[in-house]
Design a protein around this motif. Structure first.
Motif, PDB file in Angstrom:
ATOM      1  N   ARG A   1      45.634  35.614  25.190  1.00 15.88           N
ATOM      2  CA  ARG A   1      44.729  34.483  25.415  1.00 15.88           C
ATOM      3  C   ARG A   1      43.589  34.872  26.344  1.00 15.88           C
ATOM      4  O   ARG A   1      42.471  34.378  26.205  1.00 15.88           O
ATOM      5  CB  ARG A   1      45.514  33.289  25.975  1.00 15.88           C
ATOM      6  N   PHE A   2      43.859  35.756  27.297  1.00 16.78           N
ATOM      7  CA  PHE A   2      42.810  36.280  28.183  1.00 16.78           C
ATOM      8  C   PHE A   2      41.815  37.080  27.358  1.00 16.78           C
ATOM      9  O   PHE A   2      40.592  36.924  27.503  1.00 16.78           O
ATOM     10  CB  PHE A   2      43.454  37.146  29.262  1.00 16.78           C
ATOM     11  N   ASP A   3      42.326  37.961  26.497  1.00 23.02           N
ATOM     12  CA  ASP A   3      41.452  38.745  25.616  1.00 23.02           C
ATOM     13  C   ASP A   3      40.593  37.829  24.751  1.00 23.02           C
ATOM     14  O   ASP A   3      39.376  38.044  24.600  1.00 23.02           O
ATOM     15  CB  ASP A   3      42.284  39.653  24.714  1.00 23.02           C
ATOM     16  N   ALA A   4      41.228  36.809  24.159  1.00 21.35           N
ATOM     17  CA  ALA A   4      40.516  35.913  23.252  1.00 21.35           C
ATOM     18  C   ALA A   4      39.416  35.140  23.976  1.00 21.35           C
ATOM     19  O   ALA A   4      38.327  34.919  23.419  1.00 21.35           O
ATOM     20  CB  ALA A   4      41.503  34.943  22.600  1.00 21.35           C
ATOM     21  N   PHE A   5      39.668  34.737  25.209  1.00 20.32           N
ATOM     22  CA  PHE A   5      38.678  33.959  25.963  1.00 20.32           C
ATOM     23  C   PHE A   5      37.397  34.766  26.172  1.00 20.32           C
ATOM     24  O   PHE A   5      36.291  34.237  26.054  1.00 20.32           O
ATOM     25  CB  PHE A   5      39.261  33.547  27.314  1.00 20.32           C
ATOM     26  N   PHE A   6      37.554  36.070  26.481  1.00 18.54           N
ATOM     27  CA  PHE A   6      36.391  36.911  26.755  1.00 18.54           C
ATOM     28  C   PHE A   6      35.931  37.712  25.529  1.00 18.54           C
ATOM     29  O   PHE A   6      34.933  38.430  25.604  1.00 18.54           O
ATOM     30  CB  PHE A   6      36.712  37.884  27.893  1.00 18.54           C
ATOM     31  N   GLY A   7      36.659  37.588  24.418  1.00 17.70           N
ATOM     32  CA  GLY A   7      36.284  38.330  23.223  1.00 17.70           C
ATOM     33  C   GLY A   7      36.431  39.838  23.391  1.00 17.70           C
ATOM     34  O   GLY A   7      35.609  40.608  22.896  1.00 17.70           O
ATOM     35  N   ILE A   8      37.497  40.251  24.083  1.00 14.93           N
ATOM     36  CA  ILE A   8      37.730  41.673  24.352  1.00 14.93           C
ATOM     37  C   ILE A   8      39.103  42.071  23.815  1.00 14.93           C
ATOM     38  O   ILE A   8      39.831  41.231  23.275  1.00 14.93           O
ATOM     39  CB  ILE A   8      37.642  41.988  25.861  1.00 14.93           C
ATOM     40  N   HIS A   9      39.445  43.337  23.954  1.00 11.18           N
ATOM     41  CA  HIS A   9      40.733  43.839  23.483  1.00 11.18           C
ATOM     42  C   HIS A   9      41.436  44.651  24.575  1.00 11.18           C
ATOM     43  O   HIS A   9      42.173  45.578  24.268  1.00 11.18           O
ATOM     44  CB  HIS A   9      40.533  44.706  22.235  1.00 11.18           C
ATOM     45  N   TYR A  10      41.198  44.286  25.831  1.00 10.44           N
ATOM     46  CA  TYR A  10      41.742  45.066  26.946  1.00 10.44           C
ATOM     47  C   TYR A  10      43.268  45.121  26.884  1.00 10.44           C
ATOM     48  O   TYR A  10      43.870  46.201  26.867  1.00 10.44           O
ATOM     49  CB  TYR A  10      41.290  44.473  28.280  1.00 10.44           C
ATOM     50  N   PHE A  11      43.911  43.970  26.863  1.00 13.46           N
ATOM     51  CA  PHE A  11      45.372  43.954  26.885  1.00 13.46           C
ATOM     52  C   PHE A  11      45.960  44.393  25.540  1.00 13.46           C
ATOM     53  O   PHE A  11      47.024  45.018  25.514  1.00 13.46           O
ATOM     54  CB  PHE A  11      45.883  42.561  27.266  1.00 13.46           C
ATOM     55  N   ALA A  12      45.290  44.070  24.455  1.00  9.13           N
ATOM     56  CA  ALA A  12      45.772  44.528  23.146  1.00  9.13           C
ATOM     57  C   ALA A  12      45.828  46.046  23.096  1.00  9.13           C
ATOM     58  O   ALA A  12      46.813  46.631  22.632  1.00  9.13           O
ATOM     59  CB  ALA A  12      44.868  43.988  22.041  1.00  9.13           C
ATOM     60  N   ASN A  13      44.786  46.700  23.597  1.00  6.47           N
ATOM     61  CA  ASN A  13      44.757  48.169  23.605  1.00  6.47           C
ATOM     62  C   ASN A  13      45.758  48.733  24.608  1.00  6.47           C
ATOM     63  O   ASN A  13      46.394  49.756  24.349  1.00  6.47           O
ATOM     64  CB  ASN A  13      43.353  48.667  23.941  1.00  6.47           C
ATOM     65  N   PHE A  14      45.892  48.065  25.749  1.00  2.00           N
ATOM     66  CA  PHE A  14      46.801  48.540  26.792  1.00  2.00           C
ATOM     67  C   PHE A  14      48.248  48.526  26.287  1.00  2.00           C
ATOM     68  O   PHE A  14      48.977  49.517  26.407  1.00  2.00           O
ATOM     69  CB  PHE A  14      46.663  47.667  28.041  1.00  2.00           C
ATOM     70  N   TYR A  15      48.654  47.412  25.707  1.00  2.00           N
ATOM     71  CA  TYR A  15      50.056  47.299  25.274  1.00  2.00           C
ATOM     72  C   TYR A  15      50.324  48.052  23.972  1.00  2.00           C
ATOM     73  O   TYR A  15      51.482  48.356  23.667  1.00  2.00           O
ATOM     74  CB  TYR A  15      50.460  45.831  25.166  1.00  2.00           C
ATOM     75  N   ALA A  16      49.285  48.359  23.221  1.00  2.00           N
ATOM     76  CA  ALA A  16      49.476  49.150  22.002  1.00  2.00           C
ATOM     77  C   ALA A  16      50.016  50.538  22.327  1.00  2.00           C
ATOM     78  O   ALA A  16      50.660  51.173  21.486  1.00  2.00           O
ATOM     79  CB  ALA A  16      48.170  49.260  21.232  1.00  2.00           C
ATOM     80  N   ARG A  17      49.775  51.007  23.561  1.00  2.00           N
ATOM     81  CA  ARG A  17      50.259  52.332  23.975  1.00  2.00           C
ATOM     82  C   ARG A  17      51.677  52.301  24.528  1.00  2.00           C
ATOM     83  O   ARG A  17      52.234  53.355  24.850  1.00  2.00           O
ATOM     84  CB  ARG A  17      49.340  52.914  25.055  1.00  2.00           C
ATOM     85  N   ASN A  18      52.237  51.115  24.665  1.00  2.00           N
ATOM     86  CA  ASN A  18      53.566  50.998  25.253  1.00  2.00           C
ATOM     87  C   ASN A  18      54.617  51.620  24.331  1.00  2.00           C
ATOM     88  O   ASN A  18      54.823  51.143  23.210  1.00  2.00           O
ATOM     89  CB  ASN A  18      53.896  49.517  25.490  1.00  2.00           C
ATOM     90  N   PRO A  19      55.304  52.680  24.781  1.00  2.00           N
ATOM     91  CA  PRO A  19      56.282  53.336  23.901  1.00  2.00           C
ATOM     92  C   PRO A  19      57.643  52.653  23.867  1.00  2.00           C
ATOM     93  O   PRO A  19      58.511  53.050  23.097  1.00  2.00           O
ATOM     94  CB  PRO A  19      56.401  54.738  24.516  1.00  2.00           C
ATOM     95  N   ASN A  20      57.838  51.620  24.717  1.00  2.00           N
ATOM     96  CA  ASN A  20      59.168  51.036  24.854  1.00  2.00           C
ATOM     97  C   ASN A  20      59.077  49.517  24.909  1.00  2.00           C
ATOM     98  O   ASN A  20      58.806  48.939  25.973  1.00  2.00           O
ATOM     99  CB  ASN A  20      59.858  51.583  26.110  1.00  2.00           C
ATOM    100  N   VAL A  21      59.306  48.870  23.776  1.00  2.00           N
ATOM    101  CA  VAL A  21      59.281  47.402  23.729  1.00  2.00           C
ATOM    102  C   VAL A  21      60.400  46.805  24.570  1.00  2.00           C
ATOM    103  O   VAL A  21      60.229  45.767  25.206  1.00  2.00           O
ATOM    104  CB  VAL A  21      59.402  46.920  22.264  1.00  2.00           C
TER     105      VAL A  21
END
Length: 311
Positions: free
Chosen positions: A198-218
């Motif tokens: 929701r933070f990403d969507a508000f600012f129209g960015i992909h900061y957290f989407a890109n950050f968590y995409a690198r997470n190797p351990n759900v």
């Protein structure tokens, strides 16, 4: 007994760091995981080691930060040896211990009642929490404060505790159970930014989407390292006085609340993270205190006869 000269110690450290950097780079290449961050981190390590006494002094203290990045980034290599993945048991225990309105728990309740102001505030906290550690570490370094090295090692220890628990007690975060249910773990589930989307969507960015995409351990929710890092800053800056205690304490509380509000963690995960931070801080502080007592750089002082200790 004689000790090694400073030149020999510096040379040994320099080549040890070089070998470790080269070994790590070979590992990520051979496992098909190499990214530009690996190249930058390993190259920086070698450059600092060979750049002279000043950069090497920084590297000696900051070296645990590189080790931390290495163990966190390499989690995917250890997933095959982890224990049974916990999904529904934490979900149910959280409901029992920390009930929210409607017979649920707080991560689920907040997922149904998002608030734009809280989205922004908690998103900021989740983006800033790691930078607080690095800024405090740099401040200690430039002030030539011995707490610089202690903070870096405490940071490594708390992350090591986290990774060990992730292997022994892999646990699904609340967002996972909300999406996939509390049954048999879905090992193909991709990482998710959860409420930070929701933070990403508000600012129209992909900061957290890109950050968590690198997470190797759900399945690494317990303990919450998000809660652990800011609390450690409270502990290392406690000596600065009431204003610092209040400021760092409020930020630590905000990050802890954000972990639950954004459905990344249960309250139980936060409490476990707080415990890990305290343990890491106490252990590292005790080790450094013991090392200082055994240091030959401080000569023992003989008291005058009669016990008069006045100068």
């Amino acid at each position: 007994m004689t000790s090694r000269s400073p030149d020999k110690n510096a040379s040994a450290f320099k080549w040890l760091v070089t070998v470790l950097a080269m070994g790590h780079f070979a590992l990520v290449v051979s496992t098909g995981r190499v990214r530009w961050e690996h190249v930058a981190a390993d190259l920086l390590l070698v450059v600092l080691a060979h750049a002279g006494a000043g950069p090497r002094r920084f590297l000696r203290g900051a070296f645990p930060l590189w080790l931390t990045g290495m163990i966190l980034d390499s989690q995917a290599l250890w997933l095959g040896v982890r224990g049974t993945i916990h999904t529904g048991d934490l979900w149910n225990l959280e409901k029992l211990l920390f009930p929210a309105p409607g017979g649920t728990h707080w991560p689920e309740w907040w997922s149904r009642h998002p608030n734009t102001l809280l989205d922004l505030l908690c998103g900021f906290a989740y983006a800033a929490y790691i930078y607080e550690v690095f800024l405090v570490a740099l401040w200690f370094f430039f002030k030539k404060d011995a707490r610089f090295e202690q903070l870096c090692w405490a940071f490594f220890v708390v992350n090591a505790i986290g990774v060990v628990v992730y292997v022994l007690y892999p646990a699904a975060p609340p967002w996972y159970v909300l999406k996939y249910g509390p049954g048999l773990a879905n090992l193909a589930a991709p990482p998710s930014p959860a409420g930070t989307a929701r933070f990403d969507a508000f600012f129209g960015i992909h900061y957290f989407a890109n950050f968590y995409a690198r997470n190797p351990n759900v399945f690494g929710a317990m303990p919450s390292l998000h809660a652990a890092y800011p609390l450690m800053m409270v502990l290392v800056l406690w000596h600065k006085g009431p204003a610092w205690r209040v400021g760092t304490g409020l930020f630590a509380l905000l990050v802890a609340f954000s972990a639950v509000y954004l459905t990344h963690h249960y309250v139980l995960d936060v409490l476990a993270g707080v415990t890990a931070a305290v343990v890491a801080f106490v252990v590292v502080r005790a080790v450094f205190a013991r090392r200082a007592l055994g240091s030959p750089s401080v000569a023992p002082v003989t008291l005058p006869s009669g016990g008069n200790t006045r100068a």
